[in-house]
Design a protein around this motif. Structure first.
Motif, mmCIF file in Angstrom:
data_model
loop_
_atom_site.group_PDB
_atom_site.id
_atom_site.type_symbol
_atom_site.label_atom_id
_atom_site.label_comp_id
_atom_site.label_asym_id
_atom_site.label_seq_id
_atom_site.Cartn_x
_atom_site.Cartn_y
_atom_site.Cartn_z
ATOM 1 N N TYR A 12 -33.595 81.820 -15.376
ATOM 2 C CA TYR A 12 -33.469 82.982 -16.285
ATOM 3 C C TYR A 12 -33.578 82.532 -17.746
ATOM 4 C CZ TYR A 12 -31.454 87.186 -18.399
ATOM 5 O OH TYR A 12 -31.243 88.306 -19.169
ATOM 6 N N ILE A 13 -32.847 81.469 -18.097
ATOM 7 C CA ILE A 13 -32.845 80.967 -19.476
ATOM 8 C C ILE A 13 -34.191 80.338 -19.822
ATOM 9 C CG2 ILE A 13 -31.824 79.264 -21.051
ATOM 10 C CD1 ILE A 13 -29.156 79.692 -19.522
ATOM 11 N N GLU A 14 -34.704 79.476 -18.937
ATOM 12 C CA GLU A 14 -35.929 78.739 -19.257
ATOM 13 C C GLU A 14 -37.170 79.623 -19.242
ATOM 14 O OE1 GLU A 14 -35.994 75.203 -16.813
ATOM 15 O OE2 GLU A 14 -34.675 74.154 -18.243
ATOM 16 N N SER A 15 -37.097 80.768 -18.574
ATOM 17 C CA SER A 15 -38.231 81.702 -18.598
ATOM 18 C C SER A 15 -38.213 82.594 -19.839
ATOM 19 C CB SER A 15 -38.234 82.561 -17.332
ATOM 20 O OG SER A 15 -37.062 83.360 -17.270
ATOM 21 N N GLY A 16 -37.171 82.424 -20.687
ATOM 22 C CA GLY A 16 -37.122 83.150 -21.959
ATOM 23 C C GLY A 16 -36.621 84.567 -21.862
ATOM 24 N N LYS A 17 -35.759 84.845 -20.881
ATOM 25 C CA LYS A 17 -35.239 86.212 -20.720
ATOM 26 C C LYS A 17 -33.918 86.447 -21.444
ATOM 27 C CE LYS A 17 -37.463 86.926 -16.246
ATOM 28 N NZ LYS A 17 -37.251 87.002 -14.789
ATOM 29 N N ALA A 18 -33.249 85.374 -21.892
ATOM 30 C CA ALA A 18 -31.942 85.523 -22.556
ATOM 31 C C ALA A 18 -32.109 85.985 -24.005
ATOM 32 C CB ALA A 18 -31.188 84.199 -22.508
ATOM 33 N N VAL A 19 -31.085 86.654 -24.496
ATOM 34 C CA VAL A 19 -31.059 87.179 -25.868
ATOM 35 C C VAL A 19 -30.051 86.370 -26.686
ATOM 36 C CG1 VAL A 19 -30.407 89.189 -27.275
ATOM 37 C CG2 VAL A 19 -31.735 89.507 -25.181
ATOM 38 N N LEU A 20 -30.393 86.075 -27.926
ATOM 39 C CA LEU A 20 -29.509 85.291 -28.796
ATOM 40 C C LEU A 20 -28.986 86.142 -29.948
ATOM 41 C CD1 LEU A 20 -28.278 82.543 -29.700
ATOM 42 C CD2 LEU A 20 -30.391 82.155 -30.982
ATOM 43 N N GLY A 21 -27.671 86.122 -30.132
ATOM 44 C CA GLY A 21 -27.058 86.768 -31.292
ATOM 45 C C GLY A 21 -26.297 85.748 -32.108
ATOM 46 N N ILE A 22 -26.458 85.779 -33.433
ATOM 47 C CA ILE A 22 -25.753 84.844 -34.315
ATOM 48 C C ILE A 22 -25.089 85.623 -35.444
ATOM 49 C CG2 ILE A 22 -25.982 82.898 -35.920
ATOM 50 C CD1 ILE A 22 -28.223 81.813 -34.226
ATOM 51 N N GLU A 23 -23.808 85.338 -35.661
ATOM 52 C CA GLU A 23 -23.074 86.009 -36.750
ATOM 53 C C GLU A 23 -22.457 84.991 -37.702
ATOM 54 O OE1 GLU A 23 -21.048 89.795 -36.845
ATOM 55 O OE2 GLU A 23 -19.164 88.713 -36.709
ATOM 56 N N PHE A 24 -22.604 85.285 -38.981
ATOM 57 C CA PHE A 24 -21.988 84.476 -40.024
ATOM 58 C C PHE A 24 -20.706 85.169 -40.485
ATOM 59 C CE2 PHE A 24 -26.090 82.688 -39.902
ATOM 60 C CZ PHE A 24 -26.082 81.474 -40.573
ATOM 61 N N GLY A 25 -19.564 84.740 -39.929
ATOM 62 C CA GLY A 25 -18.279 85.257 -40.373
ATOM 63 C C GLY A 25 -17.791 84.458 -41.573
ATOM 64 N N SER A 26 -16.626 84.810 -42.068
ATOM 65 C CA SER A 26 -16.096 84.140 -43.260
ATOM 66 C C SER A 26 -15.597 82.729 -42.965
ATOM 67 C CB SER A 26 -14.946 84.960 -43.853
ATOM 68 O OG SER A 26 -15.407 86.228 -44.226
ATOM 69 N N THR A 27 -15.153 82.482 -41.736
ATOM 70 C CA THR A 27 -14.614 81.158 -41.399
ATOM 71 C C THR A 27 -15.366 80.477 -40.262
ATOM 72 O OG1 THR A 27 -12.970 82.174 -39.935
ATOM 73 C CG2 THR A 27 -12.284 81.706 -42.202
ATOM 74 N N ARG A 28 -16.231 81.235 -39.552
ATOM 75 C CA ARG A 28 -16.996 80.636 -38.455
ATOM 76 C C ARG A 28 -18.375 81.257 -38.356
ATOM 77 N NH1 ARG A 28 -14.971 80.758 -32.631
ATOM 78 N NH2 ARG A 28 -14.242 82.789 -33.298
ATOM 79 N N ILE A 29 -19.352 80.419 -38.011
ATOM 80 C CA ILE A 29 -20.679 80.906 -37.631
ATOM 81 C C ILE A 29 -20.734 80.807 -36.113
ATOM 82 C CG2 ILE A 29 -23.166 80.637 -37.934
ATOM 83 C CD1 ILE A 29 -22.498 78.978 -40.483
ATOM 84 N N LYS A 30 -21.127 81.902 -35.450
ATOM 85 C CA LYS A 30 -21.073 81.943 -33.990
ATOM 86 C C LYS A 30 -22.450 82.258 -33.413
ATOM 87 C CE LYS A 30 -18.272 84.631 -35.472
ATOM 88 N NZ LYS A 30 -17.234 85.323 -36.223
ATOM 89 N N ALA A 31 -22.886 81.476 -32.423
ATOM 90 C CA ALA A 31 -24.130 81.747 -31.688
ATOM 91 C C ALA A 31 -23.769 82.060 -30.243
ATOM 92 C CB ALA A 31 -25.052 80.539 -31.757
ATOM 93 N N VAL A 32 -24.242 83.194 -29.740
ATOM 94 C CA VAL A 32 -23.925 83.603 -28.371
ATOM 95 C C VAL A 32 -25.212 83.959 -27.636
ATOM 96 C CG1 VAL A 32 -22.639 85.214 -26.918
ATOM 97 C CG2 VAL A 32 -21.675 84.497 -29.105
ATOM 98 N N LEU A 33 -25.420 83.318 -26.494
ATOM 99 C CA LEU A 33 -26.562 83.619 -25.635
ATOM 100 C C LEU A 33 -26.118 84.671 -24.609
ATOM 101 C CD1 LEU A 33 -29.476 82.482 -25.426
ATOM 102 C CD2 LEU A 33 -28.679 81.109 -23.488
ATOM 103 N N ILE A 34 -26.919 85.732 -24.474
ATOM 104 C CA ILE A 34 -26.540 86.878 -23.647
ATOM 105 C C ILE A 34 -27.404 86.923 -22.391
ATOM 106 C CG2 ILE A 34 -26.253 89.399 -23.601
ATOM 107 C CD1 ILE A 34 -24.490 88.072 -25.651
ATOM 108 N N GLY A 35 -26.747 87.168 -21.246
ATOM 109 C CA GLY A 35 -27.447 87.223 -19.967
ATOM 110 C C GLY A 35 -27.895 88.614 -19.586
ATOM 111 N N GLU A 36 -28.369 88.733 -18.345
ATOM 112 C CA GLU A 36 -28.968 89.973 -17.863
ATOM 113 C C GLU A 36 -27.987 91.134 -17.857
ATOM 114 O OE1 GLU A 36 -32.138 91.034 -14.314
ATOM 115 O OE2 GLU A 36 -30.718 89.389 -14.039
ATOM 116 N N ASP A 37 -26.711 90.865 -17.553
ATOM 117 C CA ASP A 37 -25.728 91.951 -17.494
ATOM 118 C C ASP A 37 -25.006 92.144 -18.827
ATOM 119 O OD1 ASP A 37 -24.246 89.666 -17.579
ATOM 120 O OD2 ASP A 37 -22.945 90.156 -15.882
#
Length: 421
Positions: free
Chosen positions: A4-29
């Protein structure tokens, strides 16, 4: 999951908060399948709260690489393709660039309370509340200050808009984020043309017009460009990530809070608590009058939102918890921070309703909601106060929400705003 990941189906969200930068990979559900984060802190430089460009890019690359490593460790998957990418970041603030794309002055974050004169004059000019944090207040204050760089401005955006622009070349913003730059016309879901004309009429001394230097406004679901070759290398210096990934309109942290809590429908609301704290209520209709304590912003789909925002929330509280951590370590005990926070927060439930007469003001920075230009954290008690741990923690939790309550009282008591959830 590896396929699923290697076929490029996952979605990436990145947020720049005041104290942390967060990257989250999202799956099918729609649930997180891998993540990475990078801790950072704003700096007070020459009286301005800021982050450097170097911190922005090194932080982004660090949290992305940690997310990619997490995916590889969990599933043996190497990320080369993605279905889409979305960025969000702390709203408002001041980032201005010349015609060559050079940042003209250090990034001025939402935390600065240096635009009081501009905020008041623009609120009067538009008949619409313009908070000190908003990008247009920063721009007008720079004009009032006679700052040399203003004449050279070719583009103004926010942190989320800057990162998006650098990664795909598009000078755009999601409507929720844009509503923290300049007032939005809810009918057109674009910057308010009448107010732009009023602003240009007031500041005639420059070669640029306001509309020419602002980003294009997009609503959720619209095409906001694709990841460029240069952008892919900026995000992933290892070179594994391929270009061409579709990107959604960059949004603000308020918009991500609305989406994450499913509070984008009318008569819904959410509270986002961190370095700052704000309550957002999606309105059925416009308020009857402008209030300096209330920001009028928008959902990512362009519906009107009333926001009660306080600059100060957890900074002072975290500092007190760290004192308890130091005490525990000095006593030879291992201090698990999750357990420490949980223990102290639950202790607050045992405190008196009036906190035993204790008072705390958590103002690390200035607080526009109550009229303070600089921060001075303060804890006060009288000889008669009931000074114990439960009351102490209850007081420090209450003060985190105290200034925000001023705005909520206006919405609920004065305007009769209704909330179902």
């Amino acid at each position: 999951m590896k396929d699923y990941i290697e076929s490029g189906k996952a979605v990436l969200g990145i947020e720049f908060g005041s104290t942390r930068i967060k990257a989250v990979l999202i799956g099918e559900d729609k649930s997180p399948i891998a993540s990475g984060s990078h801790d950072w802190e704003n700096s007070l430089v020459d009286g301005i709260w800021t982050y450097s460009l170097e911190e922005i890019w090194s932080g982004l690359q660090d949290c992305y690489s940690k997310m990619a490593a997490d995916a590889e460790e969990k599933y043996g998957a190497k990320i080369t393709k993605l279905a889409s990418i979305g960025f969000s970041a702390m709203m408002h603030g001041y980032m201005v660039f010349d015609k060559d794309g050079k940042l003209l002055v250090p990034f001025r974050t939402w935390r600065n309370t240096i635009t009081e004169k501009a905020s008041k004059e623009l609120t009067e000019l538009f008949g619409y509340p313009i908070p000190q944090r908003w990008s247009i207040a920063h721009l007008y204050q720079a004009i009032l200050n006679g700052e040399e760089h203003v004449k050279d401005i070719a583009f103004q955006t926010t942190l989320a808009g800057y990162i998006h622009w650098q990664l795909c070349g598009e000078k755009v913003l999601g409507v929720g984020e844009a509503s923290g730059m300049f007032p939005i016309d809810i009918k057109t879901k674009d910057f308010n043309k009448k107010m732009i004309a009023q602003f240009d009429e007031k500041v005639k001394d420059f070669d640029w017009k306001l509309e020419d230097i602002l980003p294009k406004v997009l609503v959720a679901g619209e095409n906001a460009g694709t990841l460029s070759e240069e952008g892919a290398k900026l995000l992933d210096p290892s070179g594994k990530l391929e270009a061409g990934v579709p990107m959604c309109p960059p949004e603000g942290d308020a918009g991500t809070g609305m989406v994450a809590t499913n509070s984008v429908a009318k008569r819904t609301g959410n509270v986002s608590a961190g370095t700052s704290v704000f309550a957002s209520i999606v309105l059925e209709k416009e308020l009857s009058a402008p209030y300096s304590e209330i920001d009028m912003v928008a959902t990512p789909s362009g519906h009107p939102v009333a926001m009660a925002h306080s600059n100060n929330c957890t900074s002072d509280l975290n500092a007190w918890v760290n004192i308890f951590r130091e005490f525990a370590e000095a006593m030879g005990m291992e201090a698990d921070m999750n357990k420490l926070f949980g223990t102290l927060y639950n202790k607050a439930l045992e405190g008196d309703v009036d906190c035993g007469g204790l008072l705390s003001y958590c103002y690390f920075s200035g607080e526009h909601m109550t009229g303070f230009t600089e921060g001075r954290p303060l804890f006060v008690r009288s000889p008669e106060s009931k000074f114990n741990l439960a009351n102490f923690m209850r007081t420090n939790l209450y003060t985190c929400l105290g200034a925000m309550r001023v705005g909520l009282d206006i919405l609920f008591k004065k305007e009769g705003v209704k909330v179902d959830r």
